[in-house]
Structure formats: structure tokens, C-alpha cells
Design an enzyme around this catalytic site. Structure first.
Site, short mmCIF file in Angstrom:
data_model
loop_
_atom_site.label_atom_id
_atom_site.label_comp_id
_atom_site.label_asym_id
_atom_site.label_seq_id
_atom_site.Cartn_x
_atom_site.Cartn_y
_atom_site.Cartn_z
N ASP A 76 -38.36 -33.43 23.93
CA ASP A 76 -37.10 -32.71 23.73
C ASP A 76 -37.35 -31.22 23.50
OD1 ASP A 76 -34.18 -33.09 23.21
OD2 ASP A 76 -34.67 -32.29 21.24
N GLU A 97 -38.60 -31.71 28.77
CA GLU A 97 -37.22 -31.25 28.90
C GLU A 97 -37.27 -29.74 28.64
OE1 GLU A 97 -32.83 -30.88 27.14
OE2 GLU A 97 -34.62 -30.76 25.91
C1 NOJ Z 1 -31.80 -31.90 24.19
C2 NOJ Z 1 -31.21 -33.26 24.10
O1 NOJ Z 1 -31.20 -33.85 25.37
C3 NOJ Z 1 -29.84 -33.10 23.51
O2 NOJ Z 1 -29.07 -34.26 23.59
C4 NOJ Z 1 -29.98 -32.62 22.08
O3 NOJ Z 1 -28.71 -32.37 21.54
C5 NOJ Z 1 -30.81 -31.35 22.01
N1 NOJ Z 1 -31.96 -31.38 22.85
C6 NOJ Z 1 -31.27 -31.08 20.61
O4 NOJ Z 1 -32.25 -32.02 20.24
#
Ligand code: NOJ
Length: 581
Positions: A224, A290
């Protein structure tokens, strides 16, 4: 037949070696645990529910699953606010359930990736609670990003950073003596304090968390906010938007994509590599970034040989429905990743963006806008156009070399819930921006529980009919049991695409543009196997004129062909070309 000149055109991307590891061409299915299958009837999806539905995924033909967070959490950001990285939230089950899930998936030949959330913890995490108690200047505070405020009494935040979810990126604490004191940084919700990755405690803790889950048998991690862990020294003010796509390409951010993050991923890669059994590529564990980063060459830095294995291609997701920009993204991504020897990881939907069956039916579809949610007051998508394009887009994506991620429900052509009552909304983005000029309706519309059985309360999501978000009535038409075995259904299309893709090893193939069919509104390429034994011509028609096909076997079409066999608008075809010579 395409002309010889077309066939002799240079490759954009060479074929992968036939014995390359599983993850280079894997199709990975994202399960959003809250919304996939509810085992105990409380209206919230859970791990026992997932276990019972896993055979559906092996039948679908994916290689792996990625589970969004299932850890102990106060659920202020649907579990992306982790209070304990080593345990399961009671909403979802127990550690024993997680072990059983990993074992059941492996039994079915599915790998399991879990979500790692390293940029921030929940404010309920023991470290943050200790930091609040310990006071300014303490080693406990140094694990997070605490600063004194600006202004005579420290009443202004330390810099001007905003939260990605809207509002200020800083919150002020009450010190143990009850007086207003320092501020802490939270790039997301107030309850998601950012960790200080310059601190060795933080690094050591995440090494241990990785090992903890690797020892339990997971095959990898989706990381993440992988572009956000390191912040610029001195935390300088920033004048752009916190949302990457709103800024010009080339913008330097003091909180995103700093070079320092790569050192962390090299350290993690060494840990994961330590779990590989020599000579057994199937044992390789992986990291997927991500990272909202542009241009493609910056993203490719995350997948250098000693860093992560995959990085989501969000440029592809955000590109919209127009041939030239799509072709450019595909080519740039393949070329950038080839330079570092990494596969490209394609994606069209996830739990943060409007589902592509709706996004591509919006008036702004050509420009790729509306990533962040659609409300009842907004222009509504054209469901038929959206679905037709979504099927064409997926059929294009699954013919591309590399790996791909699918988001639960997209195999049903599931639309976004665009008229969700505001009272049901849970996304912190909605609540943090309500009534302001940065108002965002939030991401709940893509997170609505799955429809499994049409004529059952809650469409078979769980045994009681309860669902944590209301499902739109139209989900009845998309339920799994309605589509199962129906050749024209989106579910059948996905099953066929995945079966052909696997059989013909498209993920390992080479890619060359086909100049004969390429035009301002047509994407056309050939995917050829490494041994040159098979070539499939892939044509996506984004224009208004039908396209006549050359000789060959139509393996798959994303929608009905015209009576004369030509390819109509918003349709992708896979055509197996006869062998040359
Ligand atoms: C990316 C995640 O996919 C999302 O759902 C989340 O709110 C943010 N990062 C913060 O962790």
C-alpha cells in the site's frame, strides 16, 4: 491476410522465456474481504465466507488472489488503518481462519497475496498510543512524524500539506498534561498517522511482519502507498494537488516517489528471496507496488531486478477510452519495464476507483476522468455502453504480455453503485470533504457486496441477506447464478479469456503493432509465442466504422460481431492467424 510488411514489423516487446516464474504472467484476483462472501451472516464478508467460495476462482481460471487488509483495525478506512499487523480483525475471523484460507487456496493451486500497509498505522496501534503518552522529544514519538506547530503558540500546522482524503494533513494532539501540543502527519485520515521510515525500529518491525506472514505461507504482498514511505527532509510546503493525476507529469512531490523508498524495497526483496527454494521458481514470493507515479519510467524503478516484482499500471487504468493514448501507454509501459527486465502489470479496476463497467460509460470516458466516485447528482454512466467497452477493454488487457489484476465482480460486468444513499457512505473521503470545495463522493460505490444468487435476500452474499452497504436492485441481473453457463454472459467471457490466455501463454508472448489495422480509433497488435508457433491478432475497435477481419480463426470476441463477420464499435477480437509459409 495481413501484408508481409506488417508481419515483418519490429517488436515492441520480446517474448518472455518459456520457463519464467509464475508471477510474470499471473492473473491475480483482488478480493475485498468485506464484500466478497459473508460466512456468519452479520452482513460483513469474512474469511470463512471466502474459503467456501474459493472453488469459484479456480473455475474462473485465475492464478492467485490478493486480499485487501484483514488485520485488526478500527475500520476508519476499511482496514487500511491497521492496529495489529499480526492478527485478524474479529469481523473477518481468526488467525486459524487465515491459515485455513491459505491452505485451501494452495490446495486449489491458487497463490495468496496479502496487503501490507507500511506508510501508516492506525492511531489505535500500540506504538501510536505510546507516542501520545510519552510526549515531545521521546523515542516513541520518533517512530511517527511529530512536529511543533508554526505560529506564536504552535497553533498552525507545521507545513501546508493536505490529506489525500481532504482537509489538513496534520492533527494536533493534547499532551499528557492536557494542553494542546505537537502535530502529527497523516497523509490519509486523522486516524492513520504516518510512520517515520528513517527510524530503524520501523524498518525492523516491517522486516519482522514480512517474515511473520511468509512463515504462515503467503506468496506475496501488495504494498500500500509504496511511493509514500519516505518524505523530503525538512518537510517543505507543497503547492500542487495530493492527487497525482491532477498534476503535470514531472512534478516533484515532497511526499511521493522519493528515491529513498527504493532502499526499503531492496531490503524486503532480500527477505523474500530468502524464502525461494533453489531451482523452484514456483516457490518465489512477490511484492507488488501500489505506486501512483508518473511517467512510466519512474514506475519502472520500483521493479528493478533487486526490488519489487510487479507495480500496478495505473496509467493504463486511468487512460480512458481512446485508441491513441491507450496505445501510447501500452508501448511506454512495455518499453520502460523491458529496460529493467520486469513484466508489466495491467489493471482496470480496484476498490479505489469507479468500476470500469461504469467508468467507461461516463460522458468523460475518453479522458479517463471520474476515478474517485460517482454520486446520484452526477452525470450517470450509460450502462450498456460501459459494459460493452469494459468487455472490450478486458479482452484487450488479457491479450497483453505481462500479468494482470482483476477486481472482484468485474468478471460479472458489475457496475458501480452510483446512487448509493449518502447516509450509507462510509469512505472517510466523503466525510472529510463534505460541503467543501474539494468535495468527493468517495469510493463506496465500487465496494458493494457481491451478488451470487439472484433470487435470494442480499443476492446470496451471506446466509441472512444482510449487507454492510446496500446493493442496487440491478445487481440481480448480474448475479453469478444468472450468468453461469450462459455463453454470452460476461462471466463466460472471462472464463474463456482466461482459459485461452493460459493455453496460448499470452502473458509470455511478444507484442508488435499491426500497422495494417492500426488507426486513430483502432488498436491492433500481434501477440506471438516465443517459439513463433502461434500468432494472435488482437483488434480493438474504438471507432464507429466496422472493421473487416483477415483470414484466421476468431478465438474470442468481446461482443457480437456484425452479420458480415466484421468487428463493430467497442469490441475486441482475438484472431488466430494462419501459420506463415
Ligand atoms: C491505498 C488503498 O488502496 C486505499 O484504499 C487506502 O485508503 C489508502 N491506500 C490508504 O491506505
Amino acid at each position: 491476410m495481413p501484408s508481409a510488411t506488417a508481419l515483418d514489423l519490429g517488436l515492441i516487446h520480446p517474448a518472455d522465456s518459456p520457463d519464467s516464474p509464475w508471477w510474470r504472467d499471473a492473473v491475480i484476483y483482488q478480493i475485498y474481504p468485506r464484500s466478497w462472501a459473508d460466512g456468519d451472516g452479520d452482513g460483513m464478508g469474512d474469511l470463512p465466507g471466502i474459503i467456501t467460495r474459493l472453488p469459484y476462482l479456480s473455475e474462473l481460471g485465475v492464478d492467485a488472489v490478493w486480499l485487501s487488509p484483514f488485520y485488526v483495525s478500527p475500520m476508519n478506512d476499511a482496514g487500511y488503518d491497521v492496529a495489529d499487523y499480526r492478527d485478524i480483525d474479529p469481523l473477518f475471523g481468526t488467525l486459524a481462519d487465515a491459515d485455513a484460507l491459505i491452505a485451501a487456496a494452495h490446495e486449489l493451486g491458487l497463490k495468496v497475496l496479502i496487503d501490507l500497509v507500511p506508510n501508516h498505522t492506525s492511531s489505535d496501534h500500540v506504538w501510536f498510543q505510546a507516542a501520545l503518552q510519552a510526549g515531545p522529544g521521546s523515542p516513541e514519538r520518533d517512530r511517527y512524524i511529530f512536529r511543533d506547530g508554526r505560529g506564536p503558540r504552535g497553533e498552525q500546522p507545521p507545513n501546508n500539506w493536505r490529506s489525500v482524503f481532504g482537509g489538513q494533513g496534520w492533527s494536533r494532539v493534547l499532551e499528557p498534561d492536557g494542553t494542546p501540543g505537537q502535530w502529527y502527519l497523516h497523509i490519509f485520515d486523522t486516524t492513520q498517522p504516518d510512520l517515520n521510515w528513517a527510524h530503524e525500529d520501523v524498518r525492523a518491525e516491517f522486516d519482522a511482519i514480512l517474515r511473520y506472514w511468509l512463515d504462515r505461507g503467503v506468496d506475496g504482498f501488495r504494498v500500500d502507498v509504496a511511493h509514500g514511505l519516505v518524505k523530503e527532509e525538512g518537510l517543505p510546503d507543497f503547492r500542487g494537488s495530493m492527487h497525482l493525476p491532477d498534476n503535470p507529469i514531472g512534478t516533484r512531490f515532497p511526499m511521493w516517489d522519493l528515491d529513498g523508498v527504493h532502499e526499503i524495497y531492496r531490503r524486503w526483496r532480500a527477505i523474500l528471496d530468502g524464502y525461494t527454494v533453489a531451482g523452484d521458481t514456483a516457490s518465489e514470493r512477490i511484492l507488488c507496488a501500489e505506486a501512483w507515479v508518473r511517467p512510466e519510467s519512474r514506475l519502472a524503478r520500483y521493479v528493478r531486478p533487486d526490488e519489487m516484482h510487479q507495480a500496478f499500471n495505473f496509467d493504463f487504468l486511468a487512460c480512458g477510452w481512446a485508441a491513441e493514448p491507450l496505445r501510447e501507454v501500452i508501448e511506454n509501459s512495455l518499453r520502460s519495464n523491458d529496460r529493467v527486465g520486469a513484466p508489466t502489470t495491467w489493471v482496470l479496476s480496484n476498490h479505489d476507483v469507479v468500476r470500469h463497467a461504469s467508468r467507461l460509460g461516463l460522458p468523460a470516458a475518453a479522458t479517463g476522468h471520474a476515478l474517485g466516485g460517482v454520486g446520484a447528482q452526477d452525470p450517470q454512466p450509460d450502462a450498456a455502453v460501459g459494459l460493452r467497452r469494459a468487455r472490450a477493454a478486458t479482452t484487450l488487457m488479457l491479450a497483453l504480455p505481462g500479468g494482470a489484476y482483476l477486481y472482484q465482480g468485474e468478471e460479472l460486468g458489475l457496475p458501480e453503485h452510483t446512487t448509493l444513499p449518502d447516509a450509507s457512505r462510509q469512505d472517510p473521503t466523503y466525510h472529510r470533504t463534505k460541503g467543501t470545495d474539494e468535495a468527493s463522493i468517495g469510493r463506496d460505490g465500487c465496494r458493494v457486496p457481491m451478488p451470487w444468487v439472484a433470487d435470494t435476500p442480499g443476492f446470496g452474499f451471506g446466509p441472512t441477506g444482510r449487507t454492510w452497504l446496500p446493493q442496487p436492485e440491478v445487481y440481480r441481473e448480474y448475479a453469478v447464478d444468472v450468468q453461469d453457463g450462459v455463453p454470452s454472459s460476461t462471466l463466460s467471457l472471462y472464463r474463456d479469456l482466461l482459459a485461452y490466455r493460459r493455453k496460448h501463454r499470452f502473458g509470455h508472448g511478444s507484442l508488435a503493432w499491426d500497422e495494417e489495422f492500426t488507426s486513430a480509433s483502432v488498436i491492433a497488435f500481434r501477440n506471438t509465442s516465443g517459439d513463433g508457433e502461434r500468432t494472435v491478432l488482437v483488434i480493438t475497435n474504438l471507432g464507429e466504422q466496422n472493421i473487416a477481419l483477415p483470414d484466421g480463426d476468431v478465438l474470442i470476441a468481446s461482443g457480437p460481431l456484425a452479420e458480415d463477420g466484421s468487428v463493430p464499435t467497442d469490441t475486441t477480437v482475438w484472431l488466430r492467424l494462419p501459420m506463415r509459409g
